[in-house]
Design an enzyme around this catalytic site. Structure first.
Site, PDB file in Angstrom:
ATOM      1  N   GLU A  24      -3.207   0.216  11.648  1.00  0.00           N
ATOM      2  CA  GLU A  24      -4.007   0.786  10.565  1.00  0.00           C
ATOM      3  C   GLU A  24      -4.432  -0.267   9.542  1.00  0.00           C
ATOM      4  O   GLU A  24      -4.762   0.047   8.406  1.00  0.00           O
ATOM      5  CB  GLU A  24      -3.214   1.895   9.872  1.00  0.00           C
ATOM      6  CG  GLU A  24      -2.876   3.065  10.778  1.00  0.00           C
ATOM      7  CD  GLU A  24      -2.088   4.137  10.069  1.00  0.00           C
ATOM      8  OE1 GLU A  24      -2.668   4.861   9.252  1.00  0.00           O
ATOM      9  OE2 GLU A  24      -0.872   4.251  10.333  1.00  0.00           O
ATOM     10  N   SER A 152      -2.711   8.042  11.511  1.00  0.00           N
ATOM     11  CA  SER A 152      -4.172   8.095  11.589  1.00  0.00           C
ATOM     12  C   SER A 152      -4.670   8.566  12.951  1.00  0.00           C
ATOM     13  O   SER A 152      -5.757   8.165  13.385  1.00  0.00           O
ATOM     14  CB  SER A 152      -4.785   6.728  11.242  1.00  0.00           C
ATOM     15  OG  SER A 152      -4.582   6.425   9.891  1.00  0.00           O
ATOM     16  N   TYR A 222     -12.289   8.534   8.792  1.00  0.00           N
ATOM     17  CA  TYR A 222     -12.603   7.388   7.944  1.00  0.00           C
ATOM     18  C   TYR A 222     -14.051   6.914   7.966  1.00  0.00           C
ATOM     19  O   TYR A 222     -14.489   6.237   7.044  1.00  0.00           O
ATOM     20  CB  TYR A 222     -11.708   6.202   8.338  1.00  0.00           C
ATOM     21  CG  TYR A 222     -10.241   6.492   8.213  1.00  0.00           C
ATOM     22  CD1 TYR A 222      -9.651   6.701   6.969  1.00  0.00           C
ATOM     23  CD2 TYR A 222      -9.435   6.580   9.340  1.00  0.00           C
ATOM     24  CE1 TYR A 222      -8.298   6.972   6.848  1.00  0.00           C
ATOM     25  CE2 TYR A 222      -8.072   6.846   9.230  1.00  0.00           C
ATOM     26  CZ  TYR A 222      -7.517   7.047   7.989  1.00  0.00           C
ATOM     27  OH  TYR A 222      -6.178   7.320   7.880  1.00  0.00           O
ATOM     28  N   ARG A 261       1.999  12.765   1.116  1.00  0.00           N
ATOM     29  CA  ARG A 261       1.062  13.822   1.481  1.00  0.00           C
ATOM     30  C   ARG A 261       1.499  14.427   2.808  1.00  0.00           C
ATOM     31  O   ARG A 261       1.731  13.699   3.782  1.00  0.00           O
ATOM     32  CB  ARG A 261      -0.355  13.257   1.634  1.00  0.00           C
ATOM     33  CG  ARG A 261      -1.457  14.303   1.658  1.00  0.00           C
ATOM     34  CD  ARG A 261      -2.744  13.774   2.229  1.00  0.00           C
ATOM     35  NE  ARG A 261      -2.677  13.708   3.683  1.00  0.00           N
ATOM     36  CZ  ARG A 261      -2.810  12.579   4.385  1.00  0.00           C
ATOM     37  NH1 ARG A 261      -2.994  11.425   3.767  1.00  0.00           N
ATOM     38  NH2 ARG A 261      -2.737  12.602   5.697  1.00  0.00           N
ATOM     39  N   ASP A 263       0.881  17.076   6.073  1.00  0.00           N
ATOM     40  CA  ASP A 263      -0.143  17.742   6.868  1.00  0.00           C
ATOM     41  C   ASP A 263       0.423  19.026   7.458  1.00  0.00           C
ATOM     42  O   ASP A 263       1.550  19.040   7.977  1.00  0.00           O
ATOM     43  CB  ASP A 263      -0.634  16.824   7.977  1.00  0.00           C
ATOM     44  CG  ASP A 263      -1.285  15.560   7.433  1.00  0.00           C
ATOM     45  OD1 ASP A 263      -1.879  15.636   6.344  1.00  0.00           O
ATOM     46  OD2 ASP A 263      -1.195  14.506   8.096  1.00  0.00           O
ATOM     47  N   GLU A 277       3.644  16.536   9.727  1.00  0.00           N
ATOM     48  CA  GLU A 277       4.231  15.252   9.352  1.00  0.00           C
ATOM     49  C   GLU A 277       3.981  15.000   7.878  1.00  0.00           C
ATOM     50  O   GLU A 277       3.248  15.735   7.217  1.00  0.00           O
ATOM     51  CB  GLU A 277       3.646  14.119  10.189  1.00  0.00           C
ATOM     52  CG  GLU A 277       2.143  13.958  10.051  1.00  0.00           C
ATOM     53  CD  GLU A 277       1.583  12.890  10.978  1.00  0.00           C
ATOM     54  OE1 GLU A 277       1.465  11.738  10.529  1.00  0.00           O
ATOM     55  OE2 GLU A 277       1.279  13.205  12.142  1.00  0.00           O
ATOM     56  N   ASN A 279       3.135  11.734   5.081  1.00  0.00           N
ATOM     57  CA  ASN A 279       2.688  10.348   4.921  1.00  0.00           C
ATOM     58  C   ASN A 279       3.209   9.811   3.590  1.00  0.00           C
ATOM     59  O   ASN A 279       2.875  10.362   2.535  1.00  0.00           O
ATOM     60  CB  ASN A 279       1.164  10.294   4.946  1.00  0.00           C
ATOM     61  CG  ASN A 279       0.594  10.870   6.222  1.00  0.00           C
ATOM     62  OD1 ASN A 279       0.512  10.181   7.227  1.00  0.00           O
ATOM     63  ND2 ASN A 279       0.209  12.136   6.193  1.00  0.00           N
ATOM     64  N   GLY A 283      -3.488   7.367   2.281  1.00  0.00           N
ATOM     65  CA  GLY A 283      -4.726   6.608   2.179  1.00  0.00           C
ATOM     66  C   GLY A 283      -5.373   6.738   0.812  1.00  0.00           C
ATOM     67  O   GLY A 283      -5.247   7.762   0.142  1.00  0.00           O
TER      68      GLY A 283
END
Length: 324
Positions: A24, A152, A222, A261, A263, A277, A279, A283
C-alpha cells in the site's frame, strides 16, 4: 473546529511517516502528503519521513518529538513501526503495539471479537487450493478469499464458483502465506471511524458506500470518482446508532486508542450488522473515509490531522525520551 486548547507549537517537531515497504506504499504516500500539507497549514513543524528510504533511528538523532503514522499495511500498521517508536521513546498516532499487531491479523481480530460476542462473518483459514475448495463447499457462494495480513482489498477475490478457488488462493497467497476464506454478506457496505481513547473514544457518523456493481476494489477505492459515499448514511432509524455502538465496542475490545476505522456489512435480509475488520492507520487521501465522516461533524481535514496528532502517545509513557 479543532479543540482550541491544542497548542500546535507545543506539539514540537513532527515526522509524518509515509511510503514504507508495504503493498500500500502508493496510497500511503498520498495519505502522508495530505497530512503533511494539513499540519503545515495549521502551523505545525512537520516533515516527511519515508522508512523505506531512511533508518528509523534518525528520528531520534534529528530531534523529532512525535510521529504521525500515515503508513498503511505491513511494516507500518502491524505493530512493527510502533514497537520501534516505543524503543526510541517517540510518541506516535494511533493504537499501540499489541492493538496494531492484532488488528492487522484478520484471523486474530475475528477470534477476539467472537470471544467477546461481537458479530463477524464465518470464516476458514486455508493452506492450499484444495482447502479453499473445501471452505467454499462449507461457506457457500459467494465467498471472499483474501490475505490475512493485507489491506485495501489487495489480493482479494469474490469467489462465485468452485472453479475460481484455485486462482483465488494463488492470488491471496502471493501477498501473504496466511490466507482466509470468509462468508460473503450481501447487503449495505458501511464504515465507521472512531476518535479518542478509553472513555473519551467516540464513534463518528457512519458512511454508506455504494460502489459500481457493488465492487469496492482497489481501483474504486482510490482512483475513480464512480463510488458514492453517503453521509448522512440514510439507514433506517436506529441502525446507525447500533452500528456505532458495535464499532466502539470492537475498537475498545482490541485495545485501540487515538483513532481507527471499522468496516461493516449489513445483511440485506435480516439488517444485522457484521464486523469485517478494523483499520488502525486509516487512509487520509482525497477519497478517504475518516475525513469525510469527520467533516459531517464540522471537523475539517486540517483540524482532524491536528487532533489525531495531539493524541500521539506511547504504550509506556515513562519511556518518552528526554527532551520530547
Amino acid at each position: 473546529m479543532v479543540d482550541q486548547m491544542i497548542d500546535v507549537k507545543a506539539l514540537g517537531k513532527v515526522a509524518v511517516l509515509m511510503g514504507g515497504r508495504s503493498a500500500e506504499r502508493e496510497v500511503s504516500l498520498m495519505s502522508g502528503n495530505g497530512v503533511l500539507a494539513a499540519l503545515r497549514a495549521r502551523g505545525v513543524d512537520a516533515h516527511a519521513f519515508d522508512p523505506a528510504e531512511r533508518r528509523l533511528d534518525e528520528l531520534a538523532r534529528e530531534g523529532f518529538d512525535r510521529c504521525f503514522i500515515a503508513l498503511h499495511g505491513r511494516f507500518g500498521e502491524d505493530g512493527t513501526v510502533q514497537g520501534a517508536l516505543e524503543l526510541l521513546g517517540i510518541p506516535y498516532t494511533g493504537p499501540g503495539v499489541m492493538a496494531s499487531s492484532v488488528a492487522m491479523d484478520k484471523l486474530m481480530t475475528k477470534r477476539i471479537w467472537l470471544a467477546e460476542g461481537l458479530p463477524t462473518p464465518a470464516w476458514r483459514q486455508v493452506h492450499s487450493a484444495e482447502e479453499t475448495l473445501a471452505a467454499f463447499e462449507a461457506l457457500g457462494a459467494p465467498m471472499i478469499v483474501k490475505p490475512v495480513r493485507e489491506g485495501s482489498t489487495i489480493g482479494l477475490t469474490k469467489v462465485m464458483t468452485a472453479e475460481q478457488c484455485e486462482a483465488a488462493y494463488a492470488l491471496a497467497s502471493s501477498q501473504d502465506p496466511m490466507v482466509m476464506c470468509e462468508q460473503f454478506i450481501d447487503g449495505d457496505e458501511v464504515t465507521c471511524p472512531v476518535l479518542g481513547t478509553d472513555a473519551q473514544a467516540r464513534a463518528l457518523p457512519v458512511i454508506r458506500i455504494v460502489a459500481p456493481d457493488g465492487n469496492y476494489d482497489y481501483q474504486n477505492k482510490y482512483f475513480t470518482d464512480d463510488t458514492k459515499y453517503l453521509v448522512p448514511c440514510g439507514l433506517p432509524a436506529g441502525e446507525e446508532e447500533a452500528i456505532q455502538a458495535i464499532v466502539l465496542k470492537a475498537y475498545r475490545t482490541l485495545g485501540c486508542r487515538g483513532w481507527a476505522r471499522a468496516d461493516v456489512m449489513i445483511d440485506r435480509r435480516t439488517r444485522r450488522p457484521w464486523l469485517l475488520e478494523i483499520n488502525t492507520s486509516p487512509g487520509m487521501t482525497g477519497h478517504s473515509l475518516v475525513p469525510m465522516s469527520a467533516r459531517a461533524t464540522g471537523l475539517s481535514y486540517e483540524d482532524l490531522c491536528v487532533q489525531v496528532l495531539a493524541g500521539a502517545a506511547l504504550d509506556n509513557p515513562s519511556a518518552i525520551r528526554s527532551g520530547a
